[in-house]
Design an enzyme around this catalytic site. Structure first.
Site, PDB file in Angstrom:
ATOM      1  N   GLU A 154       0.812  -1.228   0.000  1.00  0.00           N
ATOM      2  CA  GLU A 154       0.000   0.000   0.000  1.00  0.00           C
ATOM      3  C   GLU A 154       0.841   1.273   0.000  1.00  0.00           C
ATOM      4  O   GLU A 154       0.676   2.169   0.836  1.00  0.00           O
ATOM      5  CB  GLU A 154      -0.973  -0.041   1.195  1.00  0.00           C
ATOM      6  CG  GLU A 154      -1.878  -1.259   1.117  1.00  0.00           C
ATOM      7  CD  GLU A 154      -2.824  -1.417   2.292  1.00  0.00           C
ATOM      8  OE1 GLU A 154      -2.922  -0.505   3.123  1.00  0.00           O
ATOM      9  OE2 GLU A 154      -3.464  -2.482   2.401  1.00  0.00           O
ATOM     10  N   GLU A 259      -5.932 -10.637  -1.622  1.00  0.00           N
ATOM     11  CA  GLU A 259      -6.749 -10.464  -0.406  1.00  0.00           C
ATOM     12  C   GLU A 259      -8.246 -10.431  -0.756  1.00  0.00           C
ATOM     13  O   GLU A 259      -9.004  -9.631  -0.259  1.00  0.00           O
ATOM     14  CB  GLU A 259      -6.331  -9.186   0.325  1.00  0.00           C
ATOM     15  CG  GLU A 259      -4.856  -9.127   0.652  1.00  0.00           C
ATOM     16  CD  GLU A 259      -4.450  -7.892   1.439  1.00  0.00           C
ATOM     17  OE1 GLU A 259      -5.341  -7.188   1.957  1.00  0.00           O
ATOM     18  OE2 GLU A 259      -3.235  -7.617   1.534  1.00  0.00           O
TER      19      GLU A 259
END
Ligand code: G3I
Length: 362
Positions: A154, A259
Site C-alpha cells: 500500500e 486479499e
C-alpha cells in the site's frame, strides 16, 4: 455373485461421492494457487474446523497479521516469532505455497520504527539500517521456507502519488527499491511482490506500472504484483479490474489476487486508511441474521464473474487468495463499521462453500 454386485455398487457410489468432493484448489489445479489468509486461532490449530477446510480446499497461505511489524518486531531489540514460526510450520506440514505479509507497511508499523527517542523522525541513514535489520532478520529466518514476500504494501494512493508514510517522508521514493534490495539479499530465491488495494483505479494503476518498470530497470527482482481484490457489491467493475490486470501483466510480472473478499453489505465511504472507522449505525448492518436470497444471488453472480475473469487470464495470474477462510473470519465484520455481519468470503459461517464455486468444483 449378489454380494459382489452390492460391493461394486457401494464402491461406485463412494467413488461418485468422492469425485463430488473435489476441493476448490483441485478445481484450479494447473491454473493458479488458491490461498487463504490465516488468523491466530487457525495458525495455532484452535479453529479445527477452519483448518480442515483449509487443508481440503486451499494450497497457499498468507499470514493475516502475525508477520506485521508491530506484532513480529514490537521493539527494536525484540522480535516475536512464536506465531510466525507456527504459521510457517503449518504451511510446510501441509505442502502449502507460503506467503509472508508484509515487510514494509505504514499501518501496524511498530511505534519505535521511524522515530527517535525524542519522537522525531529518524535520519534516512537510521531508517535504512532499521529496514535492513528488520527485513534481513525476518527473511533470513524463513529462507527457503517462505516462498514469496509482500515486500512493500500500500505505497501508492488513488491519484498515483506516493502515500505520505514515514518511509516516504524520510527516504522519498527510494524506500521501495531499498526494501526489495534487502529482501533479495536475505533470500535470493524468494519471490518478491508489491501489493495494494484499489488497483483498478487509473491513477494508482499508472503509478504501479511505472514503479514496476523502474524496479526492473534497476535490475531488482520483482516477480509479481498483488491486486488485493477487496470488493463490494458496486465496485469495481470486472472491466476496470481487467484493464488494470492487463496493464500490470504488460510489464512482464505475474499478477496475483492477494486479499480477495467481496462485502455483501451497503458500501460505506471507503477511507484510504483503515482507521477511518465509522460509528456503528444499524442501517449499515442490514443482515445480521443472514443474507436475503436476492442479495446472495447478486453476490454469487459477481464472484463468479470475477473468478471467470481470473480463469480467462490464468496465464498471467499465479495465485488467487481469499482474505480469510470463512465469513466469520473476515475483517469486514469490523470495518469500516464495527459490529457488522458480513458475508464476503468463499465459505459461509457453516463452513459450506458459496454456491458460485459449484460450477468449478462439481
Ligand atoms: O491481537 C490484538 C488483540 O490482542 C487485541 O485484544 C485486539 C483488540 O484491540 O486487537 C488485536 O489486534 C488486531 C489484529 O487485527 C488481530 O485481530 C488489531 O487491533 C487490528 O487492527 C488488526 O486488523 C487487521 C488489519 O489488517 C490491520 O493490521 C485485520 O485483522 C487484517 O485483516 C487487515 O488486513 C489488511 C492487510 O494486512 C493489508 N491490506 C488491507 C487488509 C484489510 O485492512
Amino acid at each position: 455373485m449378489r454380494n459382489t454386485l452390492i460391493i461394486a455398487a457401494a464402491l461406485l457410489v463412494a467413488s461418485c461421492g468422492a469425485a463430488e468432493e473435489k476441493g476448490v484448489k483441485d478445481a484450479f489445479e494447473g491454473k493458479f494457487y488458491i490461498g487463504a489468509a490465516l488468523n491466530a486461532s487457525e495458525i495455532v490449530g484452535a479453529d479445527t474446523a477452519g483448518v480442515e477446510i483449509l487443508k481440503k480446499h486451499f494450497n497457499s497461505i498468507v499470514a493475516e497479521n502475525c508477520m506485521k511489524c508491530e506484532e513480529i518486531h514490537p521493539q527494536e531489540d525484540v522480535y516475536n516469532f512464536t506465531l510466525a514460526d507456527k504459521f510457517v510450520e503449518f504451511g510446510e506440514e501441509n505442502d502449502m505455497f507460503i506467503i509472508g505479509h508484509c515487510l514494509v507497511w505504514h499501518s501496524q508499523l511498530a511505534k519505535w520504527f521511524a522515530y527517535d527517542a525524542e519522537g522525531n523522525y529518524v535520519t534516512p541513514e537510521v531508517l535504512k539500517q532499521r529496514m535492513k535489520d528488520h527485513i534481513t532478520t525476518i527473511v533470513t529466518r524463513y529462507k527457503g521456507r517462505v516462498q514469496g514476500w509482500d515486500v512493500v504494501n500500500e505505497a501508492i494512493v488513488e491519484d498515483g502519488s506516493y502515500r505520505k508514510s514515514p518511509f516516504y517522508e524520510i527516504l522519498g521514493e527510494e524506500f521501495i527499491p531499498w526494501a526489495f534490495e534487502c529482501a533479495h539479499a536475505a533470500d535470493p530465491d524468494a519471490e518478491l511482490y508489491l501489493n495494494d488495494y484499489g488497483m483498478n483505479v487509473p491513477g494508482r494503476r499508472d503509478a504501479y506500472v511505472k514503479l514496476i518498470n523502474d524496479l526492473k530497470a534497476r535490475g531488482l527482482r520483482i516477480d509479481a504484483i498483488g491486486m488485493q481484490g477487496h470488493m463490494g457489491m458496486d465496485y469495481p467493475t470486472v472491466e476496470e479490474f481487467e484493464t488494470s490486470l492487463l496493464a500490470y501483466a504488460g510489464t512482464g510480472v505475474n499478477v496475483m489476487i492477494t486479499e480477495w473478499d467481496m462485502s455483501a453489505l451497503p458500501t460505506v465511504n471507503m477511507g484510504a486508511n483503515i482507521s477511518d472507522i465509522e460509528e456503528f449505525k444499524a442501517s449499515l448492518n442490514p443482515y445480521p441474521d443472514g443474507l436475503p436470497e436476492e442479495v446472495a444471488a447478486v453476490w454469487n453472480e459477481r464472484m463468479k464473474a470475477f473468478m471467470d475473469l481470473f480463469l480467462k487470464h490464468a496465464d498471467k495470474i499465479t495465485r488467487v487468495t481469499a482474505w480469510g477462510i470463512s465469513d466469520d473470519d473476515s475483517w469486514k465484520n469490523g470495518w469500516p463499521v464495527r459490529g457488522r455481519t458480513d458475508y464476503p468470503l468463499l465459505f459461509d459461517r457453516n463452513l459450506e462453500p458459496k454456491p458460485f464455486l459449484d460450477e468449478y468444483t462439481k
